[in-house]
Design a protein around this motif. Structure first.
Motif, mmCIF file in Angstrom:
data_model
loop_
_atom_site.group_PDB
_atom_site.id
_atom_site.type_symbol
_atom_site.label_atom_id
_atom_site.label_comp_id
_atom_site.label_asym_id
_atom_site.label_seq_id
_atom_site.Cartn_x
_atom_site.Cartn_y
_atom_site.Cartn_z
ATOM 1 N N PHE A 114 0.820 -1.220 0.000
ATOM 2 C CA PHE A 114 0.000 0.000 0.000
ATOM 3 C C PHE A 114 0.851 1.265 0.000
ATOM 4 O O PHE A 114 0.503 2.251 -0.651
ATOM 5 N N ILE B 58 1.821 2.016 -3.487
ATOM 6 C CA ILE B 58 0.678 2.447 -4.296
ATOM 7 C C ILE B 58 0.293 3.889 -3.969
ATOM 8 O O ILE B 58 0.110 4.711 -4.874
ATOM 9 N N ILE B 59 0.206 4.203 -2.690
ATOM 10 C CA ILE B 59 -0.238 5.556 -2.318
ATOM 11 C C ILE B 59 0.808 6.596 -2.698
ATOM 12 O O ILE B 59 0.473 7.729 -3.056
ATOM 13 N N ILE C 175 0.295 7.249 -6.500
ATOM 14 C CA ILE C 175 -0.903 8.041 -6.788
ATOM 15 C C ILE C 175 -0.747 9.465 -6.266
ATOM 16 O O ILE C 175 -1.153 10.430 -6.920
ATOM 17 N N ILE D 201 -8.019 6.538 -1.478
ATOM 18 C CA ILE D 201 -7.079 5.547 -2.028
ATOM 19 C C ILE D 201 -7.041 4.316 -1.132
ATOM 20 O O ILE D 201 -7.059 3.177 -1.620
ATOM 21 N N ARG D 202 -6.990 4.545 0.172
ATOM 22 C CA ARG D 202 -6.959 3.411 1.105
ATOM 23 C C ARG D 202 -8.230 2.576 1.000
ATOM 24 O O ARG D 202 -8.179 1.335 1.017
ATOM 25 N N LEU E 298 -10.261 2.236 -1.589
ATOM 26 C CA LEU E 298 -10.248 1.457 -2.826
ATOM 27 C C LEU E 298 -9.308 0.264 -2.692
ATOM 28 O O LEU E 298 -9.639 -0.855 -3.120
ATOM 29 N N HIS E 299 -8.152 0.479 -2.100
ATOM 30 C CA HIS E 299 -7.182 -0.606 -1.922
ATOM 31 C C HIS E 299 -7.768 -1.736 -1.080
ATOM 32 O O HIS E 299 -7.670 -2.920 -1.446
ATOM 33 N N LEU F 229 -9.141 7.420 -11.153
ATOM 34 C CA LEU F 229 -8.693 6.731 -9.949
ATOM 35 C C LEU F 229 -8.452 5.248 -10.221
ATOM 36 O O LEU F 229 -7.462 4.674 -9.747
ATOM 37 N N CYS F 230 -9.342 4.634 -10.975
ATOM 38 C CA CYS F 230 -9.167 3.214 -11.307
ATOM 39 C C CYS F 230 -7.886 2.987 -12.093
ATOM 40 O O CYS F 230 -7.112 2.060 -11.818
ATOM 41 N N TYR G 261 -4.792 3.526 -9.865
ATOM 42 C CA TYR G 261 -4.540 2.416 -8.949
ATOM 43 C C TYR G 261 -3.939 1.227 -9.692
ATOM 44 O O TYR G 261 -2.918 0.661 -9.263
ATOM 45 N N TYR H 201 0.433 7.479 -14.406
ATOM 46 C CA TYR H 201 -0.915 7.483 -14.981
ATOM 47 C C TYR H 201 -0.878 7.312 -16.494
ATOM 48 O O TYR H 201 -1.693 6.590 -17.068
#
Length: 740
Positions: free
Chosen positions: A417, A420-421, A424, A436-437, A439-440, A465-466, A469, A478
């Motif tokens: 995580f 990932i964060i 993003i 974000i959290r 969705l994760h 966002l999709c 991620y 992105y």
């Protein structure tokens, strides 16, 4: 005399508040005196180049938090205060590098004298084959420790394999090089100072390698920043045609900077790219690198260390392809030919971008020419791969379809995580850590079912966002092209499962395959990689009609029958949904969409993205636009707040498009520009008011909006006339809308 046993007893104190206070009062003062005497003894002057740092700031903050009822419960289980350290750091361009640390670690029960380094220098030494010399420079009686809470020792003979094992999964541990003694008994202060001096001397050969690595890294990144500074490239010529070039301002990345560049044919933008200047690449390289990307493809990815040394050094870059196929061989030949025709020197599969003078820290040809060469070469590679067709007199065609990149590693998934964060958070989009959290967790909480729906007003970034991620999982930005992320727009005529799984056509004697089915087949072949599918605007059709077979198969783990034809060999007769498929769906609610049935909602996590944070959004806006439109943005943000009370506010897309139009107006010759308020009036009427509709429940909103427009835009504004008309219609008909 230092009582190490007593130190350990202080670290063992259960009460966080008492522990931190005692460490600050009883350990920190004496340790500071000892360390300052050590620094004086080795002849180091604290100032611009060196600094002493200790754990006191963290201890003090934790002590006060533990006394605050708001934070006290959170600090009860904290391990802060179970150790203390003081460091001598070297400062280079505001970056700090640790040269020696005195650490009293109550968790491991050790006093350690060490130099602490992050993973990157060791990765670099492995890559440039210096690692064995570096390890030989570490005293034989010193250890390599790793771990913050509980430290473990890595034997020298196992160290290189350990470093290599961390690269692919993107593990980036810190290492401590030094010596330790148990935290027990007593120790004379003078003896400890002598131990520190001895450690400083014994680590001298290792520190020489570290200093060299720091200095080479700085020189290489300075060379990249020299390239980044120039934006004065306005045009280029490719295949006999002129194109306009616009280079944007620098943006911050986690480990470097990047800037966008745009290629125009007349007024039409052909493509957008990015030049990234990296201190290191978290995924693929420990070196300072320049990356030139077009539409998600990294066409140039090369280290700037190639030009660091003595005197002048030519910068030659070797072009590599992902695989050596016949098509790629033709593409290589075509690319080298086109480079040569555009006056870029080539030698086999290498091409020349410029010469760097290490004495002056500048490029012999000038930064503009070198930077233009990078851009031109990337455009040629993009053309050769068939991703961008550039018109030419001889109709030169690109050959080869394989994706290539220099030093570009393969895509490896990572669901950590924190990684990932960070990816993003460093994008140009604005999403809170909470979203974000959420969705994760929604995507990863269940081992065998991954189904998330994202609802909310249009333009809040559900689709972005999709993609962010899914790309972050693979370490991509992105704009990166992710073969494991597929967007499938839902059509209103989807009425059954064939929209997703296809069907056998008895007329054509073949199986009509869909994009959704192809992703499932790929996921079955690559079980170790997550495959993301985004069903965009999924409630344009009734979700339970076309998705029921999928939901049932995921829930029951039973196979889905596809066909019964023995002659069809490329599509299985039955299909199981593998657990590495992640399905996301975006939902909008208006008169064109359908409600979601309980059957679907019961099987999904549903997130709502209606709140927008325009303050954070504004921080990420292009600096040129920000300097021009501060007043307009402030007014639009206030309008958004006025409308949000009535759930009729707008999202990031609308704000971005309004600002882009206002900025484009400012770029027109002055005699053709709309006045600032007139232009603002137009975008409000065109992008905001068009969505206003309702019954008597919006009467207060229209009244407030009328007052707001009168005060901020003016009594003669087009927007105000629309609002007045809608108020009159509401009073007469009981309902109103923007459209007449």
């Amino acid at each position: 005399m230092l009582n190490l046993t007593y130190f350990q007893s202080l670290f063992n104190e259960d009460n966080t508040e008492i522990r931190c206070r005692k460490v600050l009062d009883e350990i920190s003062p004496v340790v500071k005196i000892i360390f300052q005497q050590f620094v004086e003894r080795i002849g180091i002057t604290i100032g611009n180049e060196y600094i002493i740092k200790s754990y006191d700031t963290t201890l003090t903050t934790t002590y006060h938090d533990a006394r605050n009822p708001t934070y006290a419960d959170k600090k009860k289980e904290s391990d802060i205060g179970r150790k203390h350290y003081i460091k001598l750091n070297r400062i280079v361009d505001w970056m700090e590098y640790n040269f020696l640390t005195l650490e009293f670690d109550g968790i491991s029960g050790m006093m350690i004298i060490h130099s602490e380094l992050n993973f990157i220098p060791f990765w670099a030494w492995v890559r440039n084959d210096q690692i064995n010399r570096v390890l030989d420079a570490i005293p034989s009686d010193y250890s390599i420790f790793t771990g913050w809470k509980e430290k473990s020792v890595i034997p020298k003979e196992e160290f290189v394999p350990f470093v290599k094992s961390c690269i692919k999964p993107r593990k980036r541990p810190n290492f401590l090089i030094g010596t330790s003694v148990p935290l027990e008994g007593s120790l004379e202060e003078e003896s400890l100072i002598a131990e520190l001096v001895t450690a400083w001397e014994k680590l001298g050969p290792f520190r020489s390698f570290y200093n060299e690595e720091i200095d080479v890294s700085k020189r290489a990144y300075d060379a990249l920043m020299h390239l980044a500074a120039t934006r004065n490239i306005k045009e280029t010529h490719l295949l006999g045609r002129p194109y306009s070039v616009d280079i944007g301002p620098l943006e911050d990345l986690k480990h470097g900077n990047r800037q966008a560049f745009y290629i125009y044919d007349g007024e039409q933008m052909l493509t957008k790219g990015f030049i990234s200047y990296l201190e290191f690449d978290e995924k693929g390289s420990p070196f300072q690198s320049i990356v030139v990307q077009l539409e998600g493809h990294n066409h140039i990815f090369t280290s700037a260390r190639a030009i660091i040394g003595d005197g002048t050094i030519e910068w030659w870059i070797t072009k590599l392809f992902a695989s050596h196929t016949q098509e790629n061989t033709k593409a290589m030949a075509n690319a080298m030919r086109l480079l040569n025709e555009h006056h870029i020197q080539v030698n086999g599969s290498s091409y020349y971008v410029g010469t760097f003078n290490n004495e002056t820290g500048s490029f012999v040809e000038g930064t503009e020419k070198v930077k233009k060469t990078f851009i031109d070469a990337a455009l040629i590679f993009h053309h050769v791969k068939g991703k961008l067709e550039l018109p030419s007199d001889d109709n030169t065609e690109g050959t080869g379809e394989a994706d290539d990149s220099e030093m570009e590693p393969g895509l490896e998934p990572n669901f950590t995580f924190s990684e990932i964060i960070n990816m993003i958070s460093n994008s140009q989009f604005t999403f809170s850590h909470e979203i974000i959290r959420d969705l994760h967790l929604n995507l990863t909480a269940l081992d065998d079912k991954h189904f998330v729906l994202l609802s909310g007003i249009s333009g809040t970034g559900k689709t972005q966002l999709c993609r962010l991620y899914a790309n972050a999982v693979y370490g991509l930005e992105y704009e990166g092209e992710n073969p494991y992320f597929t967007i499938i727009p839902v059509r209103p005529d989807w009425t059954d499962a064939t929209a997703l799984f296809g069907y056998y056509s008895s007329f054509e004697k073949r199986y009509v395959k869909t994009e959704f089915l192809q992703v499932l087949l790929n996921a079955l072949k690559e079980r170790d990689r997550p495959h993301f599918i985004l069903l965009d605007e999924m409630n344009l059709a009734r979700v339970e009609y076309y998705l029921s077979d999928y939901l049932s198969a995921v829930e029951s783990r039973k196979e889905i029958p596809l066909h019964h034809e023995d002659l069809i060999t490329d599509i299985p007769k039955k299909l199981v949904i593998p657990p590495n498929v992640y399905v996301l769906g975006t939902i909008n609610v208006d008169e064109t969409t359908h409600s979601i049935s309980d059957k679907v909602l019961d099987r999904a996590f549903v997130m709502t993205l209606s709140d927008v944070d325009f303050d954070s959004y504004w921080e990420r806006v292009d600096q040129d636009l920000k300097a021009t439109l501060t007043n307009e943005f402030t007014i639009l943000r206030e309008l958004h707040r006025t409308l949000s009370v009535y759930e009729l506010h707008f999202g990031y897309r609308s704000m971005g498009e309004m600002l882009q139009k206002l900025y484009a107006n400012h770029q027109l010759p002055e005699e053709y520009q709309l006045a600032a308020m007139e232009a603002l009036d137009r975008v409000i009427s065109e992008k905001v008011l068009t969505k206003v509709r309702g019954d008597e429940r919006i009467s207060d909103m229209l009244a407030n909006l009328e007052e707001w427009l009168t005060m901020n835009i003016g009594a003669a504004s087009i927007s105000l006339q629309h609002v007045k008309r809608m108020k009159e219609e509401l009073e007469y008909y009981g309902a109103t809308q923007f459209w007449r």
